[in-house]
Design a protein around this motif. Structure first.
Motif, PDB file in Angstrom:
ATOM      1  N   PRO A 172       7.289  -3.241  15.906  1.00  0.00           N
ATOM      2  CA  PRO A 172       6.341  -4.352  15.709  1.00  0.00           C
ATOM      3  C   PRO A 172       5.644  -4.199  14.367  1.00  0.00           C
ATOM      4  CG  PRO A 172       5.463  -2.736  17.253  1.00  0.00           C
ATOM      5  CD  PRO A 172       6.880  -2.343  16.997  1.00  0.00           C
ATOM      6  N   PRO A 173       5.146  -5.294  13.813  1.00  0.00           N
ATOM      7  CA  PRO A 173       4.461  -5.216  12.517  1.00  0.00           C
ATOM      8  C   PRO A 173       3.277  -4.257  12.574  1.00  0.00           C
ATOM      9  CG  PRO A 173       4.890  -7.503  13.123  1.00  0.00           C
ATOM     10  CD  PRO A 173       5.219  -6.678  14.329  1.00  0.00           C
ATOM     11  N   ALA A 174       3.141  -3.470  11.511  1.00  0.00           N
ATOM     12  CA  ALA A 174       2.031  -2.527  11.453  1.00  0.00           C
ATOM     13  C   ALA A 174       0.717  -3.263  11.232  1.00  0.00           C
ATOM     14  CB  ALA A 174       2.264  -1.520  10.331  1.00  0.00           C
ATOM     15  N   ARG A 175      -0.308  -2.713  11.810  1.00  0.00           N
ATOM     16  CA  ARG A 175      -1.618  -3.306  11.625  1.00  0.00           C
ATOM     17  C   ARG A 175      -2.080  -3.113  10.187  1.00  0.00           C
ATOM     18  NH1 ARG A 175      -6.687  -0.934  14.833  1.00  0.00           N
ATOM     19  NH2 ARG A 175      -8.104  -1.106  13.103  1.00  0.00           N
ATOM     20  N   ALA A 176      -2.550  -4.172   9.576  1.00  0.00           N
ATOM     21  CA  ALA A 176      -2.970  -4.122   8.174  1.00  0.00           C
ATOM     22  C   ALA A 176      -4.195  -3.228   8.025  1.00  0.00           C
ATOM     23  CB  ALA A 176      -3.267  -5.519   7.658  1.00  0.00           C
ATOM     24  N   LEU A 177      -4.168  -2.371   7.020  1.00  0.00           N
ATOM     25  CA  LEU A 177      -5.278  -1.480   6.719  1.00  0.00           C
ATOM     26  C   LEU A 177      -5.735  -1.717   5.286  1.00  0.00           C
ATOM     27  CD1 LEU A 177      -4.010   1.907   8.227  1.00  0.00           C
ATOM     28  CD2 LEU A 177      -5.728   0.392   9.204  1.00  0.00           C
ATOM     29  N   PRO A 178      -6.996  -1.465   4.995  1.00  0.00           N
ATOM     30  CA  PRO A 178      -7.445  -1.556   3.592  1.00  0.00           C
ATOM     31  C   PRO A 178      -6.686  -0.541   2.740  1.00  0.00           C
ATOM     32  CG  PRO A 178      -9.306  -1.408   5.108  1.00  0.00           C
ATOM     33  CD  PRO A 178      -8.093  -1.144   5.920  1.00  0.00           C
ATOM     34  N   ALA A 179      -6.597  -0.806   1.464  1.00  0.00           N
ATOM     35  CA  ALA A 179      -5.853   0.074   0.561  1.00  0.00           C
ATOM     36  C   ALA A 179      -6.417   1.493   0.582  1.00  0.00           C
ATOM     37  CB  ALA A 179      -5.870  -0.498  -0.855  1.00  0.00           C
TER      38      ALA A 179
ATOM     39  N   ALA B   6      11.051  14.163  16.665  1.00  0.00           N
ATOM     40  CA  ALA B   6      10.214  13.241  17.448  1.00  0.00           C
ATOM     41  C   ALA B   6       9.445  12.286  16.552  1.00  0.00           C
ATOM     42  CB  ALA B   6       9.241  14.045  18.313  1.00  0.00           C
ATOM     43  N   LEU B   7       9.045  12.763  15.377  1.00  0.00           N
ATOM     44  CA  LEU B   7       8.291  11.920  14.445  1.00  0.00           C
ATOM     45  C   LEU B   7       9.080  10.672  14.060  1.00  0.00           C
ATOM     46  CD1 LEU B   7       5.678  11.821  12.655  1.00  0.00           C
ATOM     47  CD2 LEU B   7       7.056  12.878  10.863  1.00  0.00           C
ATOM     48  N   PHE B   8      10.381  10.833  13.852  1.00  0.00           N
ATOM     49  CA  PHE B   8      11.204   9.688  13.495  1.00  0.00           C
ATOM     50  C   PHE B   8      11.688   8.933  14.727  1.00  0.00           C
ATOM     51  CE2 PHE B   8      11.391  12.225   9.671  1.00  0.00           C
ATOM     52  CZ  PHE B   8      11.309  11.263   8.672  1.00  0.00           C
ATOM     53  N   ALA B   9      11.735   9.606  15.871  1.00  0.00           N
ATOM     54  CA  ALA B   9      12.186   8.929  17.079  1.00  0.00           C
ATOM     55  C   ALA B   9      11.179   7.903  17.566  1.00  0.00           C
ATOM     56  CB  ALA B   9      12.463   9.954  18.184  1.00  0.00           C
ATOM     57  N   ASP B  10       9.886   8.154  17.361  1.00  0.00           N
ATOM     58  CA  ASP B  10       8.883   7.214  17.867  1.00  0.00           C
ATOM     59  C   ASP B  10       8.500   6.145  16.850  1.00  0.00           C
ATOM     60  OD1 ASP B  10       7.316   8.530  16.039  1.00  0.00           O
ATOM     61  OD2 ASP B  10       5.978   9.461  17.501  1.00  0.00           O
ATOM     62  N   GLY B  11       9.126   6.165  15.676  1.00  0.00           N
ATOM     63  CA  GLY B  11       8.846   5.146  14.676  1.00  0.00           C
ATOM     64  C   GLY B  11       7.708   5.486  13.738  1.00  0.00           C
ATOM     65  N   LEU B  12       6.979   6.566  14.026  1.00  0.00           N
ATOM     66  CA  LEU B  12       5.858   6.934  13.164  1.00  0.00           C
ATOM     67  C   LEU B  12       6.357   7.380  11.793  1.00  0.00           C
ATOM     68  CD1 LEU B  12       2.790   7.144  13.150  1.00  0.00           C
ATOM     69  CD2 LEU B  12       2.993   9.513  13.922  1.00  0.00           C
ATOM     70  N   GLY B  13       7.509   8.055  11.770  1.00  0.00           N
ATOM     71  CA  GLY B  13       8.079   8.467  10.496  1.00  0.00           C
ATOM     72  C   GLY B  13       8.440   7.278   9.625  1.00  0.00           C
ATOM     73  N   ALA B  14       9.000   6.236  10.247  1.00  0.00           N
ATOM     74  CA  ALA B  14       9.336   5.026   9.493  1.00  0.00           C
ATOM     75  C   ALA B  14       8.077   4.351   8.954  1.00  0.00           C
ATOM     76  CB  ALA B  14      10.121   4.060  10.375  1.00  0.00           C
ATOM     77  N   ARG B  15       7.004   4.354   9.750  1.00  0.00           N
ATOM     78  CA  ARG B  15       5.747   3.762   9.289  1.00  0.00           C
ATOM     79  C   ARG B  15       5.191   4.537   8.078  1.00  0.00           C
ATOM     80  NH1 ARG B  15       3.045   0.788  13.459  1.00  0.00           N
ATOM     81  NH2 ARG B  15       4.531  -0.853  13.996  1.00  0.00           N
ATOM     82  N   LEU B  16       5.234   5.870   8.155  1.00  0.00           N
ATOM     83  CA  LEU B  16       4.738   6.682   7.054  1.00  0.00           C
ATOM     84  C   LEU B  16       5.588   6.496   5.800  1.00  0.00           C
ATOM     85  CD1 LEU B  16       3.859   9.994   8.940  1.00  0.00           C
ATOM     86  CD2 LEU B  16       2.272   8.272   8.071  1.00  0.00           C
ATOM     87  N   THR B  17       6.907   6.360   5.995  1.00  0.00           N
ATOM     88  CA  THR B  17       7.798   6.145   4.859  1.00  0.00           C
ATOM     89  C   THR B  17       7.490   4.818   4.174  1.00  0.00           C
ATOM     90  OG1 THR B  17       9.539   7.441   5.923  1.00  0.00           O
ATOM     91  CG2 THR B  17      10.207   5.951   4.160  1.00  0.00           C
ATOM     92  N   ALA B  18       7.289   3.775   4.978  1.00  0.00           N
ATOM     93  CA  ALA B  18       6.939   2.477   4.400  1.00  0.00           C
ATOM     94  C   ALA B  18       5.606   2.557   3.656  1.00  0.00           C
ATOM     95  CB  ALA B  18       6.873   1.425   5.502  1.00  0.00           C
ATOM     96  N   LEU B  19       4.689   3.334   4.182  1.00  0.00           N
ATOM     97  CA  LEU B  19       3.387   3.493   3.539  1.00  0.00           C
ATOM     98  C   LEU B  19       3.527   4.174   2.183  1.00  0.00           C
ATOM     99  CD1 LEU B  19       0.451   2.830   4.385  1.00  0.00           C
ATOM    100  CD2 LEU B  19       0.232   5.219   5.083  1.00  0.00           C
ATOM    101  N   THR B  20       4.335   5.234   2.118  1.00  0.00           N
ATOM    102  CA  THR B  20       4.525   5.937   0.849  1.00  0.00           C
ATOM    103  C   THR B  20       5.260   5.070  -0.166  1.00  0.00           C
ATOM    104  OG1 THR B  20       6.547   6.965   1.722  1.00  0.00           O
ATOM    105  CG2 THR B  20       4.490   8.193   1.950  1.00  0.00           C
ATOM    106  N   HIS B  21       6.175   4.209   0.304  1.00  0.00           N
ATOM    107  CA  HIS B  21       6.863   3.300  -0.614  1.00  0.00           C
ATOM    108  C   HIS B  21       5.896   2.270  -1.192  1.00  0.00           C
ATOM    109  CE1 HIS B  21      11.206   4.081   0.970  1.00  0.00           C
ATOM    110  NE2 HIS B  21      10.666   5.111   0.359  1.00  0.00           N
ATOM    111  N   ARG B  22       4.930   1.875  -0.401  1.00  0.00           N
ATOM    112  CA  ARG B  22       3.965   0.895  -0.869  1.00  0.00           C
ATOM    113  C   ARG B  22       3.022   1.492  -1.914  1.00  0.00           C
ATOM    114  NH1 ARG B  22       3.402  -1.246   4.103  1.00  0.00           N
ATOM    115  NH2 ARG B  22       1.501  -0.096   4.570  1.00  0.00           N
ATOM    116  N   HIS B  23       2.753   2.789  -1.798  1.00  0.00           N
ATOM    117  CA  HIS B  23       1.850   3.475  -2.730  1.00  0.00           C
ATOM    118  C   HIS B  23       2.617   4.634  -3.371  1.00  0.00           C
ATOM    119  CE1 HIS B  23      -1.665   1.289  -1.120  1.00  0.00           C
ATOM    120  NE2 HIS B  23      -1.129   1.492   0.075  1.00  0.00           N
ATOM    121  N   ARG B  24       3.655   4.303  -4.114  1.00  0.00           N
ATOM    122  CA  ARG B  24       4.543   5.332  -4.657  1.00  0.00           C
ATOM    123  C   ARG B  24       3.803   6.258  -5.625  1.00  0.00           C
ATOM    124  NH1 ARG B  24       9.948   5.979  -4.752  1.00  0.00           N
ATOM    125  NH2 ARG B  24      10.219   3.991  -3.683  1.00  0.00           N
ATOM    126  N   ARG B  25       2.998   5.687  -6.512  1.00  0.00           N
ATOM    127  CA  ARG B  25       2.288   6.531  -7.483  1.00  0.00           C
ATOM    128  C   ARG B  25       1.288   7.446  -6.799  1.00  0.00           C
ATOM    129  NH1 ARG B  25       0.951   2.539 -12.659  1.00  0.00           N
ATOM    130  NH2 ARG B  25       3.139   2.120 -13.229  1.00  0.00           N
TER     131      ARG B  25
END
Length: 599
Positions: A171-178, A221-240
């Motif tokens: 499901p879509p991640a809940r939006a958080l402030p930068a 387990a981190l990647f099995a529950d989708g949390l790893g994918a969420r963290l990966t997307a987060l790091t891609h959004r803030h690469r620098r």
């Protein structure tokens, strides 16, 4: 022509629940969902409480597992695994779920709870078996130990009975402030530094083995529950921000150490990981099997030893460090071109045999350049000792330096220097891999005949790959010479009990994942750290390498952190990219499961 038919998949990074269970070889147990959740949560809670009871009556087993109300040693690992399992069960929807913990399990499935329960059981039972083996039987276990074993088994039984639904899109991640997302990234890297420091600082082999077991299952387990994918997307959004946080975390590591013992281990890991990245250019990108690659490390190390002012050097010259680095890298480059030019027209096993011969020729040659069997250059088997510490712009790397209340020890100085070189090599590898030359290397690796037919000059590009890989190895060799203070021929063999050697480097690339950046880094870290922490493995290093390769070929032939293309090749009927696809840990993809022919 018939149109291609693409299978659609969801690819949440873990595959379907039943496929994950099948990989573990565990059966499904039919129980009502609510009963299964209560059984799993109750078993995890009992396992957690058992760590506050003594597991043995004597302090002869390390970690002091005799204290009531205070977990120690391996009990802390069981406590951590049980707490994570309980949190996962409470994070899922249903009667036992807590809305405040839902963020721990974005997928809403129970695969992560199963993996954590299995990891807790493995760590707990390993601890009990280790106690019995060291002390002389199960009679040395206290009731707390028996309770821990039974409770961990109960937890896994309940987890096997949990309903395992098919994978579906997250499901879509809940939006958080930068600022909140940046804080999450900082917290993740801080936690990673704590885990790394704890693992490296484990005081005895049993604790390190338990740490590896729990860390492996927790990562899955981190990647099995989708949390790893969420963290990966987060790091891609803030690469620098992610790159900055990674650099700061790496720089802070030596400040967490009181002595040089574990800092030296990390320095050596960085050296070997850098060399493995250079080999990854040759093997992972260009597809050239080089079995004598450690010789280029030796060329750089010997060159630096000869020109860095050692009292044993026959050249009696002292270059500044930057000149010694350039000289070592240039010498390795020349040797790479000289060896590659007449041999790179060979392919496959023939090329591997020639490069293996080159590695042995180098070792024998430097052993004979002693003034008796050959010219006086390398002092023969005695090598070149007494390599002085580096001094760069007046900064002595062999002395302690204070930065306010912080102290940098000698090996901490070399760690920071090697960290700079590792970052430089990572930059070179990433730029080369994404360039036109890098894409041509991949084309040659996949099918050299087809690449040649498309106008690619295979020999010239293979020679460039060989020369670049040799240069990167020579670069690392110049630092290794100063860290070890001496170079001898026995350091540069094809296979031996102590790394570096060509077999070690090749295993690091294959185990970690060919063609990626993080794969060889992780492979080199594991293959150096495990024998360093488990001393008994040093006598069985090649046997351990063989078993690891067999298991990897059976369960994950593309490597621990695979390249996306190679993963599709090895799993043509699977829609599951798994953790770390594309070398970045991003296993989501676009939901399209392509077969090998379609890819």
């Amino acid at each position: 022509m018939t149109p291609q038919h693409h299978r659609t998949g969801t690819g949440t990074g873990a595959g379907t629940g039943r496929r994950a269970i099948a990989r573990l070889g565990l059966p499904l147990i039919p129980l009502p969902a609510t009963t299964a959740k209560i059984l799993t949560a109750g078993g995890a809670l009992l396992t957690l409480l058992s760590t506050f009871l003594p597991w043995t009556w004597t302090r002869a087993f390390p970690g002091n597992l005799t204290v009531t109300g205070y977990p120690g040693g391996l009990q802390i690992l069981t406590l951590t695994g049980a707490a994570l399992t309980l949190a996962q069960v409470l994070a899922t929807a249903g009667p036992t779920g807590l809305p405040g913990l839902r963020w721990l399990n974005p997928s809403g499935r129970h695969t992560a709870a199963l993996l954590l329960a299995a990891g807790t059981l493995a760590t707990t039972w390993y601890s009990l078996i280790a106690i019995a083996a060291r002390l002389g039987g199960l009679v040395n276990l206290e009731p707390g130990g028996y309770l821990a074993g039974a409770a961990a088994l109960t937890t896994l039984t309940g987890a096997l009975a949990l309903p395992h639904t098919p994978a579906r899109p997250l499901p879509p991640a809940r939006a958080l402030p930068a600022w909140a997302e940046i804080a999450v990234i900082a917290a993740v890297f801080g936690l990673a530094l704590h885990v790394l420091t704890y693992g490296i600082g484990t005081a005895y082999g049993e604790l390190f083995t338990g740490f590896l077991l729990l860390t492996g299952f927790t990562t899955a387990a981190l990647f099995a529950d989708g949390l790893g994918a969420r963290l990966t997307a987060l790091t891609h959004r803030h690469r620098r921000v992610t790159l900055t946080a990674a650099l700061v975390t790496a720089v802070l590591f030596p400040l967490t150490q009181d002595t040089d013992e574990y800092t030296l281990i990390i320095v050596n890991i960085l050296i070997f990981a850098t060399v493995a990245l250079g080999l990854n250019v040759v093997v992972g990108l260009a597809g050239l099997l080089d079995l004598g690659y450690v010789a280029f490390l030796g060329v750089g190390a010997y060159t630096a030893a000869l020109v860095s002012g050692s009292t044993a050097s026959t050249l009696h010259i002292h270059f500044p460090f930057w000149a010694a680095v350039l000289t070592g890298a240039a010498a390795s480059l020349v040797f790479g071109v000289v060896i590659g030019a007449p041999t790179l027209r060979l392919r496959g096993d023939y090329l591997a045999i020639v490069t293996l011969g080159f590695g042995e020729i180098f070792r024998i040659t430097v052993g004979n350049l002693n003034g008796e069997s050959g010219p006086s250059l390398t002092n023969g088997p005695n090598g070149i000792p007494n390599i002085p510490d580096l001094v760069i712009l007046g900064y002595d790397f062999g002395a302690k330096h204070s930065l306010g209340s912080l102290t940098l020890t000698p090996f901490a100085n070399y760690y920071l220097l090697m960290l700079f070189f590792t970052a430089l090599v990572v930059l070179v590898f990433s730029r080369a891999g994404n360039s036109r030359i890098g894409r041509a290397w991949v084309a040659i690796r996949e099918d050299e005949t087809a690449a040649t037919a498309m106008g690619i000059n295979g020999f010239r590009l293979k020679l460039i790959a060989f020369a670049l890989g040799a240069t990167l190895a020579g670069l690392a060799g110049t630092v290794q010479a100063h860290v070890a203070y001496t170079v001898v021929p026995e350091q540069y063999v094809f296979a031996g009990p102590v790394p570096p050697n060509s077999a070690f480097l090749l295993a690091a690339v294959i185990l970690g994942g060919m063609g990626t950046i993080t794969g060889p880094l992780l492979g080199a870290a594991l293959l150096y750290l495990i024998p360093a922490k488990l001393q008994f493995l040093q006598d069985y290093q090649l046997l351990a390498f063989g078993l690891a390769l067999i298991l990897l070929m059976r369960f994950r032939p593309e490597g621990i952190i695979p390249n996306r293309r190679r993963q599709l090749e090895f799993h043509e009927a699977s829609t599951d990219p798994g953790p770390g696809a594309d070398g970045n840990g991003n296993g989501n993809g676009n939901g399209n499961g392509l077969t090998k022919a379609e890819a």
